[in-house]
Write a protein that holds these residues in place. Structure first.
Motif, PDB file in Angstrom:
ATOM      1  N   LYS A  22       0.810  -1.231   0.228  1.00  0.00           N
ATOM      2  CA  LYS A  22      -0.084  -0.046   0.024  1.00  0.00           C
ATOM      3  C   LYS A  22       0.804   1.246  -0.198  1.00  0.00           C
ATOM      4  O   LYS A  22       1.767   1.348   0.410  1.00  0.00           O
ATOM      5  CB  LYS A  22      -1.063  -0.110   1.115  1.00  0.00           C
ATOM      6  N   ASN A  39       4.318   3.218  -5.181  1.00  0.00           N
ATOM      7  CA  ASN A  39       4.112   3.962  -6.650  1.00  0.00           C
ATOM      8  C   ASN A  39       4.116   2.694  -7.490  1.00  0.00           C
ATOM      9  O   ASN A  39       5.127   1.920  -7.855  1.00  0.00           O
ATOM     10  CB  ASN A  39       5.161   4.942  -7.040  1.00  0.00           C
ATOM     11  N   PRO A  99      -7.810   3.668  -7.858  1.00  0.00           N
ATOM     12  CA  PRO A  99      -6.550   3.226  -7.253  1.00  0.00           C
ATOM     13  C   PRO A  99      -6.198   1.884  -7.704  1.00  0.00           C
ATOM     14  O   PRO A  99      -5.066   1.426  -8.203  1.00  0.00           O
ATOM     15  CB  PRO A  99      -6.786   3.155  -5.830  1.00  0.00           C
ATOM     16  N   SER A 100      -7.076   0.814  -7.691  1.00  0.00           N
ATOM     17  CA  SER A 100      -6.804  -0.320  -8.276  1.00  0.00           C
ATOM     18  C   SER A 100      -6.749  -0.577  -9.817  1.00  0.00           C
ATOM     19  O   SER A 100      -5.914  -1.201 -10.158  1.00  0.00           O
ATOM     20  CB  SER A 100      -8.049  -1.415  -8.106  1.00  0.00           C
ATOM     21  N   LYS A 160      -5.316   2.038 -11.568  1.00  0.00           N
ATOM     22  CA  LYS A 160      -4.247   2.426 -11.635  1.00  0.00           C
ATOM     23  C   LYS A 160      -2.786   1.733 -11.495  1.00  0.00           C
ATOM     24  O   LYS A 160      -1.699   1.851 -11.851  1.00  0.00           O
ATOM     25  CB  LYS A 160      -3.758   3.935 -11.024  1.00  0.00           C
ATOM     26  N   ASP A 204      -4.666  13.162 -13.741  1.00  0.00           N
ATOM     27  CA  ASP A 204      -4.743  13.370 -12.530  1.00  0.00           C
ATOM     28  C   ASP A 204      -3.292  13.931 -11.982  1.00  0.00           C
ATOM     29  O   ASP A 204      -2.411  14.263 -13.018  1.00  0.00           O
ATOM     30  CB  ASP A 204      -5.255  12.169 -11.498  1.00  0.00           C
TER      31      ASP A 204
END
Length: 277
Positions: free
Chosen positions: A28, A31, A76-77, A79, A258
């Protein structure tokens, strides 16, 4: 992928030998675009290995923001899924058609998960900075120009591509493609390392559309030849160009943006993925 010729100015191209693996599920906050470490030189710096290029076709289609298969909570997932899809493809240089389709599908999922389409009138500041190319579908032509005319690479010319960056200044409207190159030299001379900067100016032409206009190309040698002065490559006058020749301009749409990730789709169907550095 847009060395010394303005005709491949929209390349945004390139290659490193290391893939961009997705992080393990338990990592978590890390990058997902961080490349795996390579060999280290005696000085401790990382060295890039060299690549070969194979031709593939680049898919193209419009983004459908009405797709409800993913939402903002999935970003998030997604990416993590996108870099995993392009891992091992050498930024698209070693991709099969199946690989290209998989990368395109992963990009579309992230595009569709955005809360709203990109609006550069509101999001222009997010373009600011230095962006690293992590994937391009435009290398199918086996040239430094990607899907546009450009010098061939591979066996015909001893040119190896390194990292590729875009440097964008939203105040001055500068838009530079920066390409690291290694030029082969006859034995026993060592190869020549150089960085080519293809300078452009950009303008916003639509809600999420950008047009770039070529200005000039400069080349700076690195390594043992770093003391040499900056070389500006003369541009061929437009009057001497063939009617179908690229004049150094190009257009693309920003389909996802983003703080650290940008996806663009070019006027020739090129899909490119960048991360901020």
């Amino acid at each position: 992928m847009a060395m010394a010729s303005p005709s491949w100015s929209s390349c945004c191209t390139s290659t490193s030998t290391h893939s961009l693996p997705g992080p393990p599920a338990s990592s978590k906050g890390r990058n997902p675009w961080r490349a795996s470490s390579g060999r280290r030189s005696a000085s401790g710096g990382k060295r890039q290995q060299k690549l070969s290029i194979r031709a593939v076709a680049a898919p193209s289609a419009a983004v459908d923001y009405s797709d409800t298969g993913a939402g903002a909570g999935d970003i998030p997932s997604l990416k993590i899924k996108l870099p995993s899809a392009v891992a091992g493809l050498n930024r698209g240089l070693a991709a099969s058609q199946e690989d290209l389709d998989r990368a395109d599908a992963a990009a579309r999922q992230l595009e569709a998960a955005a809360p709203a389409p990109v609006d550069l009138a509101k999001d222009l500041d997010k373009l600011q900075g230095r962006w690293r190319l992590v994937y391009s579908s435009a290398f199918s032509s086996r040239t430094l120009g990607g899907s546009r005319p450009g010098p061939p690479t591979g066996r015909l010319l001893p040119i190896t591509l390194g990292q590729v960056f875009q440097r964008i200044d939203v105040v001055s409207q500068d838009f530079d493609n920066i390409v690291e190159l290694e030029l082969g030299a006859p034995w026993p001379l060592p190869p020549v390392e150089a960085t080519a900067t293809l300078a452009h100016k950009f303008e916003i032409t639509g809600i999420a559309s950008i047009k770039i206009n070529f200005d000039k190309t400069t080349v700076k040698t690195n390594g043992n030849l770093s003391q040499l002065p900056l070389l500006e490559v003369p541009r061929i006058p437009d009057s001497l160009r063939p009617p179908t020749s690229n004049t150094g301009s190009g257009e693309f749409n920003v389909t996802y943006l983003d703080d650290d990730t940008r996806i663009t789709r070019g006027d020739r169907g090129e899909l490119r993925v960048f991360v901020v550095t």
